[in-house]
Design an enzyme around this catalytic site. Structure first.
Site, short mmCIF file in Angstrom:
data_model
loop_
_atom_site.label_atom_id
_atom_site.label_comp_id
_atom_site.label_asym_id
_atom_site.label_seq_id
_atom_site.Cartn_x
_atom_site.Cartn_y
_atom_site.Cartn_z
N ASP A 125 28.88 -6.70 2.05
CA ASP A 125 29.19 -5.47 1.33
C ASP A 125 30.51 -5.63 0.58
O ASP A 125 31.13 -6.71 0.62
CB ASP A 125 29.24 -4.31 2.33
N ASP A 176 23.58 3.52 -3.20
CA ASP A 176 22.92 3.51 -1.89
C ASP A 176 21.82 4.57 -1.86
O ASP A 176 22.01 5.70 -2.32
CB ASP A 176 23.92 3.85 -0.78
#
Length: 424
Positions: free
Chosen positions: A159, A220
């Protein structure tokens, strides 16, 4: 189906311009289960013993994949996301799994997952801390890669929270190189293009495709239909397709994020739509649901062998949106390796009635007078494909409903035409 076993091929000449990741993995889109959307960062195992991020959760999901017929369809990866380690590294600088939630450690968990003929994935963050506030990999790229290889990890999601975005082009390349240099085949999932896009920076997808097996490039996903449609619209924009659709293929996949089917927000028709689009996208199919408690309808959608075959098609192409018309109806298609076309008719209207949607074969790249066998990939019962010439129409339910079709030419003159994009 799923990820094929591979060997590590490591080529590097000292710079990101000349190094390329080619680890033999993800020749078709990877499939499996990922914790984040359904279980987030639940760490209180006393309050939520069934749902907390722990070895019990991942063993439970691995068992379901193994025992309930998911593995045989290609769902072979069990992926840990954020919030698994302690908040501090050990004296050697290594990450440490929380001993209360992972009392046997990650290496033991990997052994258990491997014994079920599945693979285990893990999460890290390029920044100083993960999105959930746990130790990031900044300053520890090589140490973390070596640790994950020692533990028997099979995939790594990196990430980009709490990081200097200007350093990501070089940093993600270094992390991938460190993975390859461990000598273990580890699937590499990158988040760097999404952080660059979100901050208005240019994204070099050719460079990303050279260094990552898959990558996130949009917001997301959240447990809502609006979130799903925003992703589909982003992927359908011809300008976006021109930047990342052309680098998409075996070993290098755009990742629109997790499947919500079996969670809380999507209707039956919307669940069918998400799965259909993700399959036509040739996207990674990572479910994020509770496989211990999932409805028969959701299982049927996620186990649709005909759609999985479209997702795993050897060409690995992305679909094109041909047209959008007033009232919220759309036509999409993609080419398949056997000369067939996969087609989605999408009814986004909320008028409460099914609509008869029609398209010509010329619109999806066939000659105008071609005859095709048309198969409905969501047909409830086994229905033989029907033959149609020049065009096809079908009723499609409202509020996100789809018809998903496979068109196979029955003549030898199905010469492809240039794709058409129309907005009405």
């Amino acid at each position: 189906m799923g990820v094929l076993p591979g060997i590590v091929l490591c080529l590097f000449l000292g710079s990101s311009a000349t190094y390329a990741l080619e680890n033999g993995l993800a020749r078709t889109p990877p499939m499996g289960w990922l914790a984040w959307e359904r279980f987030r960062c639940i760490t209180d195992c006393k309050a939520e013993p069934k749902n907390c991020i722990s070895e019990n959760l991942f063993l439970s999901m691995a068992t379901r994949l193994h025992d309930d017929g998911w593995k045989e369809l290609g769902y072979t990866r069990v992926n840990i996301d954020d919030c698994w380690p302690l908040h501090d590294r050990d004296t050697e600088g290594k990450l440490v799994a929380d001993p209360e939630r992972f009392p046997h450690g990650i290496a033991w968990l990997a052994d258990q997952v491997h014994a079920m003929e599945l693979q285990l994935g893990i999460y890290g963050d390029y920044g100083t801390k993960t999105c959930g506030g746990y130790p990031g990999t900044m300053g520890h790229l090589r140490k973390d890669a070596e640790t994950f290889a020692e533990w028997g990890i099979d995939s790594y999601k990196l990430d980009g929270c709490n990081a200097n975005i200007s350093l990501m082009d070089e940093g993600y390349f270094e992390a991938g190189k460190a993975l390859n240099q461990t000598g273990r085949s580890i699937l590499y999932s990158c988040s760097w293009p999404d952080y660059q896009r979100g901050n208005g920076l240019p994204v070099d997808y050719k460079n990303i495709a050279a260094h990552c097996n898959l990558w996130r490039n949009f917001d997301d996903i959240q447990d809502s239909w609006d979130s799903v449609t925003s992703i589909i619209d982003y992927y359908g924009d011809p300008k976006n397709f021109a930047s990342f659709g052309v680098v998409h293929g075996p070993g290098q996949w755009n990742d629109p994020d997790m499947l919500l089917i079996g969670d809380f927000s999507l209707s039956y028709e919307q669940s069918k739509a998400q799965f259909a689009f993700w399959c036509l996208f040739s996207a990674p199919l990572f479910m994020s649901n509770d496989l211990r408690d999932i409805s028969p309808d959701a299982v049927a959608i996620l186990k649709n062998k005909k759609l999985i075959a479209v997702n795993q098609d050897a060409l690995g192409l992305m679909p094109r949106r041909v047209w959008q018309k007033k009232g919220g109806i759309e036509l999409w298609y993609k080419d398949l390796s056997d000369g067939a076309k996969a087609v989605i008719l999408w009814n986004r209207s909320n008028g409460g009635v099914a609509l008869s949607l029609e398209f010509s074969f010329e619109e999806i790249g066939f000659n105008s007078d071609i005859t095709c066998k048309v198969e409905d990939l969501y047909a409830i019962s086994a229905v033989a494909p029907t033959k149609h010439t020049s065009s096809y129409n079908q009723y499609v339910n409202p509020s996100g409903g789809v018809a998903v079709l496979r068109l196979t030419p029955v003549m030898n003159d199905a010469m492809p035409r240039a794709p058409v994009h129309i907005v009405v």
